[in-house]
Write an enzyme that holds these catalytic residues in place. Structure first.
Site, mmCIF file in Angstrom:
data_model
loop_
_atom_site.group_PDB
_atom_site.id
_atom_site.type_symbol
_atom_site.label_atom_id
_atom_site.label_comp_id
_atom_site.label_asym_id
_atom_site.label_seq_id
_atom_site.Cartn_x
_atom_site.Cartn_y
_atom_site.Cartn_z
ATOM 1 N N LYS A 67 0.803 -0.891 0.031
ATOM 2 C CA LYS A 67 0.178 -0.217 0.047
ATOM 3 C C LYS A 67 0.443 0.668 0.138
ATOM 4 O O LYS A 67 2.056 1.436 0.511
ATOM 5 C CB LYS A 67 -1.139 -0.003 1.622
ATOM 6 N N GLU A 76 -19.487 -6.261 9.263
ATOM 7 C CA GLU A 76 -21.094 -5.133 10.274
ATOM 8 C C GLU A 76 -21.865 -6.534 11.461
ATOM 9 O O GLU A 76 -21.642 -6.162 11.998
ATOM 10 C CB GLU A 76 -21.204 -4.595 9.845
ATOM 11 N N ARG A 82 -25.685 -2.381 6.440
ATOM 12 C CA ARG A 82 -25.353 -4.671 6.295
ATOM 13 C C ARG A 82 -25.940 -5.217 7.788
ATOM 14 O O ARG A 82 -25.803 -6.357 7.190
ATOM 15 C CB ARG A 82 -23.484 -4.457 6.732
HETATM 16 C C1 LIG Z 1 -18.789 -2.568 4.379
HETATM 17 C C2 LIG Z 1 -18.014 -1.689 4.568
HETATM 18 N N1 LIG Z 1 -16.818 -1.150 5.255
HETATM 19 C C3 LIG Z 1 -15.819 -1.055 5.809
HETATM 20 C C4 LIG Z 1 -15.657 -0.236 4.932
HETATM 21 C C5 LIG Z 1 -14.409 1.054 5.398
HETATM 22 N N2 LIG Z 1 -13.423 0.840 4.355
HETATM 23 C C6 LIG Z 1 -13.202 0.849 3.191
HETATM 24 S S1 LIG Z 1 -12.316 1.013 2.895
HETATM 25 C C7 LIG Z 1 -11.498 -0.589 3.885
HETATM 26 C C8 LIG Z 1 -9.965 -1.306 4.137
HETATM 27 C C9 LIG Z 1 -10.135 -1.953 2.777
HETATM 28 O O1 LIG Z 1 -9.104 -2.802 2.592
HETATM 29 P P1 LIG Z 1 -8.417 -3.644 1.528
HETATM 30 O O2 LIG Z 1 -9.340 -4.234 0.408
HETATM 31 O O3 LIG Z 1 -7.087 -4.384 1.806
HETATM 32 O O4 LIG Z 1 -7.757 -1.990 0.290
HETATM 33 P P2 LIG Z 1 -7.246 -1.591 0.563
HETATM 34 O O5 LIG Z 1 -7.213 -0.506 0.672
HETATM 35 O O6 LIG Z 1 -5.695 -2.468 2.233
HETATM 36 O O7 LIG Z 1 -6.629 -1.414 -0.445
HETATM 37 C C10 LIG Z 1 -12.743 -0.068 5.047
HETATM 38 C C11 LIG Z 1 -12.530 -0.832 5.716
HETATM 39 C C12 LIG Z 1 -16.023 -0.059 3.792
HETATM 40 N N3 LIG Z 1 -15.792 0.738 3.224
HETATM 41 N N4 LIG Z 1 -17.213 -0.857 3.865
#
Ligand SMILES: Cc1ncc(C[n+]2csc(CCOP(=O)(O)OP(=O)(O)O)c2C)c(N)n1
Length: 637
Positions: free
Chosen positions: A287, A377, A405
């Protein structure tokens, strides 16, 4: 200021343009794309680290796939900036997330390349599988690819979709973009598992052999495919199947591969095109890749850093002259620790938002009493319900939008059983630049109809603290919603006081018109009243504090005294606070002219919160206008 793209990127207005370049130029294109993202985000803001991590993957995918016919689905979509730039939106990219500009997430109505609208996580495999099965049914031979992060892979939907994909006989390709991070460091057993297979030498050696064989045979058509299947069957089932989670779900597993080697990715993606059946490619990425402070600094901060100096990596901080009111999330984060120090029943739960909710303060202070459960969630709510059955007092903190959710879990697992879970709904109301997928627009309406559930919203920091405190002596479920951003009280650490259940308060006595508000938006009514005073108008203002139970005494007072009432909420008008007041008025046979201000029944796009409040007519001016339009005094002036 328009950012100049690099020499090659300037020539790319669509994936077709990208394909005109020879493979040797792809590294330079990646560099230019990365720079363009850094330049733009440093000046205009937005998500950052995730898009940098998938630059090579994005270029390789658009180089190999035949988009937009082939369907590429991004999970969450906060990492899709490179995709937007390569698919015709380079010159609008400086308007990203700005009111009237392009969206920060893929959006179907924005581009044919955005095959599926996203913002919430863990949906990509289901959506791509639906598309793949539809295309099979229609007899078209297009490719379907879902790109999902390791964080999003922790969401239940991703597992549900893989469980289906494994028996689907579709050609879906799932790309697992594994950077070990969600917004905060990723958590859970799956993360440990992915680390294990990424680092295991024996596993990787066997995998490489299989890969070489596949590489050799995959070019030679269907008889070669049979050989592949046999070889795969023999080696993989003997060595990998028992040890590979994805293989055991019937998905062919490839990888782990270096997600920053664009030329290798192109080769692999080309090979995978010829391999039938559901499959998963595990890419290891970093990242923030390619921007030193983001890559090697605090990756959580660089998820969405705000504006920064590209050269020094310094993130700009506003340094206001006078003390500022804190963010609501920080009031929550400090207050839960303060309360938990006095009450050992209290536990904290967050689904993957420790920093966003400030539960990280408790996770640090009391690691055995605060849990990040992953992007889960539904689990967060039922897990909290389980804690509550054992006499504990869980505070389950979920953004309003993500609580959608877990609706069934709130009803079925918490409220029907009247379990004392405290729900803290952060980012309630307009979320701002993240836009409609993230607006916390519906919670007042969707919580209000659930039996046993208290629905409360503080107008300021003191009320938030007192509601958290008061929820401790309540025997059933209790929800508290508050917005993104700062409150209004620089001195907010007041001693705790009980707020009796369902008791509102009068903020300001007045004449002719009564303004009833719920939550932080009440501060706009205060501003409106101040500007109206200068015009000789003197509406009353009530901070209702609870949508359920409503303060009936206060409502008798209001409807006994006023024939003109305005309700204001940072939430949907349909079924929300204003609706509750109207229902109560009808049930008690009062007659009054009631004007409801709030979020209309339409998709409200992204922009700053105040811009959206203004657009929907409930910023301070909008409230003042509503008073003027109802007031006879105003008409006589
Ligand atoms: C249902 C839901 N819960 C929480 C989030 C908040 N959120 C946005 S990005 C993220 C992390 C995603 O991690 P990953 O899929 O590994 O992607 P990366 O940012 O590491 O590339 C979270 C928790 C979301 N978008 N959707």
């Amino acid at each position: 200021m328009l950012i100049e793209p690099g020499e090659l990127l300037a020539q790319i207005n669509s994936p077709a343009d990208l394909k005109k370049f020879p493979k040797e130029k792809l590294v330079q294109i990646c560099d230019e794309l990365r720079n363009f993202i850094v330049d733009n985000v440093s000046i205009y803001g937005g998500h950052f680290g995730a898009s940098l991590g998938v630059v090579e993957l994005t270029v390789a995918l658009h180089y190999v796939l035949n988009t937009p016919q082939d369907q590429l689905v991004w999970d969450v979509g906060h990492q899709a900036y490179g995709h937007k730039i390569l698919t015709g939106r380079r010159d609008q990219f400086h308007t990203n997330r700005i009111f009237g500009g392009i969206s920060g997430f893929p959006k179907r109505k924005e581009s044919v390349y955005d095959t599926f609208g996203v913002g919430h996580s863990s949906t990509s495999i289901s959506a791509a599988l639906g598309m793949a099965i539809a295309s099979k049914y229609k007899g078209s031979g297009i490719q379907h690819v879902a790109v999902i992060g390791d964080g999003s892979m922790t969401g239940g939907m991703a597992f549900e979709a893989m469980n289906h994909a494994g028996v689907s006989d579709s050609n879906i390709l799932i790309i697992l973009n594994d950077n070990c991070m969600a917004i905060d460091p990723n958590v859970g057993a799956l993360k440990d598992y992915l680390t294990d297979i990424t680092t295991s030498h024996t596993y990787n050696k066997v995998k490489d052999e299989v890969w070489k064989l596949l590489g050799k045979f995959s070019k030679f058509g269907s008889s070669a495919q049979e050989v592949i299947s046999k070889v795969e069957g023999a080696i993989k089932s003997a060595v990998l199947k028992q040890s590979n989670l994805f293989e055991s779900l019937n998905l062919r597993y490839f990888g782990p591969v270096d997600g920053h080697d664009v030329n290798h990715l192109v080769e692999i993606l080309n090979d995978l095109k010829d391999i039938p059946g559901p499959k998963i490619l595990h890419c290891v990425t970093v990242k923030g890749k390619g921007y030193e402070p983001a890559e090697n600094g605090n990756q959580t901060t660089w998820h969405a850093p705000g504006l920064f100096d590209k050269v020094t990596g310094e993130i700009y901080k506003k340094s206001p002259a006078k003390p500022q009111a804190p963010k609501y999330q920080d009031v929550f984060g400090h207050t839960i620790v303060e309360l938990a120090e006095q009450d050992e029943r209290i536990m904290g739960v967050t689904p993957a938002m420790p920093s966003g909710s400030s539960l990280n303060i408790m996770m640090k202070a009391m690691p055995d009493r605060a849990f990040d459960v992953g992007i889960a969630e539904q689990h967060a709510v039922t897990f909290s319900a389980g804690l509550a059955t054992q006499g504990l007092k869980p505070f389950c903190n979920i953004y309003s939008t993500f609580m959608q959710r877990a609706y069934d879990q709130v009803i079925h697992d918490v409220c029907l059983q009247n379990l004392p879970v405290v729900f803290c709904l952060d980012r309630a109301g307009f979320a701002g630049a993240d836009g409609p997928t993230h607006h916390g627009a519906y919670d007042l309406a969707y919580f209000r109809c659930i039996p046993n559930l208290v629905v409360a919203a503080p107008m300021n920091e003191e009320e938030l603290r007192n509601m958290m405190f008061s929820s401790l002596s309540h025997e059933g479920p209790y929800s508290i919603r508050y917005p993104r951003g700062n409150g209004v009280m620089p001195e907010w650490r007041m001693p705790f006081q009980q707020i009796p259940l369902g008791q509102g308060r009068i903020v300001k006595e007045g004449e002719e018109v009564a303004i009833l508000t719920i939550g932080h938006i009440g501060n706009y009514a205060v501003e409106a009243c101040e500007s109206l005073a200068a015009e000789g108008l003197n509406p009353a203002h009530y901070d209702m504090r609870f949508v359920k139970p409503l303060d009936e005494n206060l409502l008798h007072e209001v409807f006994g005294k006023f024939k003109k009432v305005i309700t204001v909420e940072d939430g949907c008008l349909m079924g929300g606070f204003g609706s509750a007041v109207l229902e109560w008025m009808m049930d008690h046979e009062y007659q009054a002219q009631v004007k409801r201000l709030g979020i209309p029944d339409e998709v409200v796009e992204h922009g700053e919160q105040i811009e959206l409040h203004r657009a929907c007519g409930f910023d301070p001016d909008g409230i003042a206008d509503a008073v003027r339009s109802m007031s006879e005094v105003a008409k006589s002036i």
